[in-house]
Design a protein around this motif. Sequence first.
Motif, PDB file in Angstrom:
ATOM      1  N   GLY A  69       0.834  -1.181   0.000  1.00  0.00           N
ATOM      2  CA  GLY A  69       0.000   0.000   0.000  1.00  0.00           C
ATOM      3  C   GLY A  69       0.875   1.238   0.000  1.00  0.00           C
ATOM      4  N   CYS A  70       0.270   2.403  -0.097  1.00  0.00           N
ATOM      5  CA  CYS A  70       1.029   3.654  -0.186  1.00  0.00           C
ATOM      6  C   CYS A  70       1.476   4.077   1.209  1.00  0.00           C
ATOM      7  N   ASP A  71       2.600   3.499   1.645  1.00  0.00           N
ATOM      8  CA  ASP A  71       3.064   3.716   3.010  1.00  0.00           C
ATOM      9  C   ASP A  71       4.473   4.296   3.074  1.00  0.00           C
ATOM     10  N   GLY A  72       5.005   4.754   1.955  1.00  0.00           N
ATOM     11  CA  GLY A  72       6.329   5.358   1.941  1.00  0.00           C
ATOM     12  C   GLY A  72       7.464   4.380   2.152  1.00  0.00           C
ATOM     13  N   SER A  73       7.188   3.069   2.075  1.00  0.00           N
ATOM     14  CA  SER A  73       8.240   2.076   2.319  1.00  0.00           C
ATOM     15  C   SER A  73       9.313   2.098   1.236  1.00  0.00           C
ATOM     16  N   VAL A  74       8.976   2.583   0.049  1.00  0.00           N
ATOM     17  CA  VAL A  74       9.965   2.664  -1.029  1.00  0.00           C
ATOM     18  C   VAL A  74      11.030   3.719  -0.724  1.00  0.00           C
ATOM     19  N   LEU A  75      10.761   4.592   0.225  1.00  0.00           N
ATOM     20  CA  LEU A  75      11.689   5.679   0.563  1.00  0.00           C
ATOM     21  C   LEU A  75      12.750   5.259   1.578  1.00  0.00           C
ATOM     22  N   LEU A  76      12.498   4.158   2.276  1.00  0.00           N
ATOM     23  CA  LEU A  76      13.407   3.721   3.331  1.00  0.00           C
ATOM     24  C   LEU A  76      14.729   3.202   2.767  1.00  0.00           C
ATOM     25  N   LYS A 141      -5.869  12.579   1.919  1.00  0.00           N
ATOM     26  CA  LYS A 141      -4.665  12.520   2.757  1.00  0.00           C
ATOM     27  C   LYS A 141      -4.956  11.850   4.095  1.00  0.00           C
ATOM     28  N   GLY A 142      -3.889  11.500   4.788  1.00  0.00           N
ATOM     29  CA  GLY A 142      -4.018  10.820   6.068  1.00  0.00           C
ATOM     30  C   GLY A 142      -3.309   9.477   6.090  1.00  0.00           C
ATOM     31  N   ARG A 143      -2.492   9.205   5.061  1.00  0.00           N
ATOM     32  CA  ARG A 143      -1.711   7.964   5.044  1.00  0.00           C
ATOM     33  C   ARG A 143      -0.704   7.977   6.184  1.00  0.00           C
ATOM     34  N   LYS A 144      -0.340   6.795   6.617  1.00  0.00           N
ATOM     35  CA  LYS A 144       0.719   6.644   7.607  1.00  0.00           C
ATOM     36  C   LYS A 144       1.903   5.943   6.945  1.00  0.00           C
ATOM     37  N   ASP A 145       3.077   6.119   7.530  1.00  0.00           N
ATOM     38  CA  ASP A 145       4.299   5.523   6.993  1.00  0.00           C
ATOM     39  C   ASP A 145       4.506   4.126   7.560  1.00  0.00           C
ATOM     40  N   GLY A 146       4.961   3.210   6.697  1.00  0.00           N
ATOM     41  CA  GLY A 146       5.217   1.840   7.111  1.00  0.00           C
ATOM     42  C   GLY A 146       6.615   1.672   7.687  1.00  0.00           C
ATOM     43  N   ARG A 147       6.804   0.577   8.405  1.00  0.00           N
ATOM     44  CA  ARG A 147       8.079   0.306   9.061  1.00  0.00           C
ATOM     45  C   ARG A 147       8.863  -0.817   8.375  1.00  0.00           C
ATOM     46  N   ILE A 148       8.241  -1.479   7.404  1.00  0.00           N
ATOM     47  CA  ILE A 148       8.869  -2.622   6.737  1.00  0.00           C
ATOM     48  C   ILE A 148       9.165  -2.296   5.282  1.00  0.00           C
ATOM     49  N   SER A 149      10.367  -2.626   4.844  1.00  0.00           N
ATOM     50  CA  SER A 149      10.761  -2.414   3.444  1.00  0.00           C
ATOM     51  C   SER A 149      11.777  -3.487   3.075  1.00  0.00           C
ATOM     52  N   LYS A 150      11.383  -4.402   2.180  1.00  0.00           N
ATOM     53  CA  LYS A 150      12.248  -5.512   1.800  1.00  0.00           C
ATOM     54  C   LYS A 150      12.398  -5.598   0.280  1.00  0.00           C
ATOM     55  N   ALA A 151      13.633  -5.685  -0.163  1.00  0.00           N
ATOM     56  CA  ALA A 151      13.903  -5.765  -1.597  1.00  0.00           C
ATOM     57  C   ALA A 151      13.218  -6.979  -2.225  1.00  0.00           C
ATOM     58  N   SER A 152      13.123  -8.058  -1.473  1.00  0.00           N
ATOM     59  CA  SER A 152      12.512  -9.282  -2.008  1.00  0.00           C
ATOM     60  C   SER A 152      11.044  -9.076  -2.387  1.00  0.00           C
ATOM     61  N   ASP A 153      10.395  -8.117  -1.742  1.00  0.00           N
ATOM     62  CA  ASP A 153       8.982  -7.854  -2.043  1.00  0.00           C
ATOM     63  C   ASP A 153       8.774  -7.174  -3.395  1.00  0.00           C
ATOM     64  N   VAL A 308       4.152   8.425  11.539  1.00  0.00           N
ATOM     65  CA  VAL A 308       4.602   9.556  10.734  1.00  0.00           C
ATOM     66  C   VAL A 308       6.104   9.689  10.963  1.00  0.00           C
ATOM     67  N   ARG A 309       6.882   9.411   9.925  1.00  0.00           N
ATOM     68  CA  ARG A 309       8.337   9.494  10.056  1.00  0.00           C
ATOM     69  C   ARG A 309       8.808  10.938  10.107  1.00  0.00           C
ATOM     70  N   LEU A 310       9.851  11.183  10.864  1.00  0.00           N
ATOM     71  CA  LEU A 310      10.472  12.507  10.880  1.00  0.00           C
ATOM     72  C   LEU A 310      11.507  12.620   9.762  1.00  0.00           C
ATOM     73  N   ASP A 311      12.039  11.483   9.346  1.00  0.00           N
ATOM     74  CA  ASP A 311      12.988  11.396   8.241  1.00  0.00           C
ATOM     75  C   ASP A 311      12.479  10.282   7.340  1.00  0.00           C
ATOM     76  N   CYS A 312      12.244  10.591   6.055  1.00  0.00           N
ATOM     77  CA  CYS A 312      11.631   9.614   5.157  1.00  0.00           C
ATOM     78  C   CYS A 312      12.504   8.400   4.889  1.00  0.00           C
ATOM     79  N   LYS A 313      13.779   8.499   5.202  1.00  0.00           N
ATOM     80  CA  LYS A 313      14.719   7.407   4.903  1.00  0.00           C
ATOM     81  C   LYS A 313      14.816   6.357   6.008  1.00  0.00           C
ATOM     82  N   VAL A 315      12.974   4.555   9.811  1.00  0.00           N
ATOM     83  CA  VAL A 315      11.781   4.431  10.656  1.00  0.00           C
ATOM     84  C   VAL A 315      11.961   5.291  11.896  1.00  0.00           C
ATOM     85  N   ARG A 316      10.889   5.712  12.440  1.00  0.00           N
ATOM     86  CA  ARG A 316      10.920   6.633  13.581  1.00  0.00           C
ATOM     87  C   ARG A 316      11.472   5.984  14.839  1.00  0.00           C
TER      88      ARG A 316
END
Length: 316
Positions: A69-76, A141-153, A308-313, A315-316
């Motif tokens: 989903g649109c959780d900003g995980s691609v930014l991590l 608007k109102g999406r939240k940022d995810g904590r998981i980001s895996k290349a295998s996905d 909500v991450r303070l830095d997009c790269k 996790v909080r």
Amino acid sequence: MAAIVALMFALLMLTFSFPVNSLSLNYYDQTCPKAESAVTNAVKKAMMNDKTVPAALLRMHFHDCFIRGCDGSVLLKSVGNNTAEKDGPPNISLHAFYVIDNAKKAVEALCPGVVSCADILALAARDAVALSGGPNWSVPKGRKDGRISKASDTRQLPAPTFNISQLQQSFSQRGLSMEDLVALSGGHTLGFSHCSSFQNRIHNFNATLDIDPTMHPSFAASLRSVCPAHNKVKNAGATLDSSSTTFDNTYYKLLLQGKSIFSSDQALLTTPKTKRLVSSFGNSQKEFEKAFVKSMIKMSSITGGQEVRLDCKVVR
């Protein structure tokens, strides 16, 4: 336009069965009213120096939404033993992450800890389209940022070599229809592709043919000239359509002429329903824009983050 989008969004939420968080068109009206303009300014500034930014942001948003989903995980960024999505094979060519970082810094200066990176990416993708001559729309608007980001996905992302059955399965798993597939494929009106993504159509197509017979001969020849069989030029490739920095319906017109880049583009002509939509969008910029906005709102409403991450790269 805002009223039309609001009604469209309300109807989508009534019919959309994929899990969504509570999104709202006025989510930051009280907590960060200048957030959208800050994001728009960051995109505008980047575009002044790099014409490829709009295509990059649109693709980045798409690749983000199709994993969890649109959780900003691609930014991590990758950390320790974990290789993040952005370093997965399909995402190696993603760029312009700095635009999101700059937008986040600007928004944090206005209202710390309020606006998610996922929302900033969704807004930036909309701005990328609008600032390239395409439609503008109000982004829920109102999406939240995810904590998981895996290349295998990233193996879940639809590939440029997919046929229509594979594309339909990929989109339907995310609650997206065949209409959404054809409309969102119109995003290929912006951007560039490296040779590796379409070599299968211009060299050793099958056991008897070297070139995909559905491809216009002169177009195939032009692609073969920049992408020879044993190409050693690292960044060789071709633009996705002849007006690759302008958001228009040229993609569909060229597709109907046998001048599409990817197998997944050509696949849209292999069923009566999708071919009819390609023809409709090729004949009417207005119809394409209307369908694109509807499908973008639908896709970008697939959510799944927690914070909500303070830095997009990181996790909080």
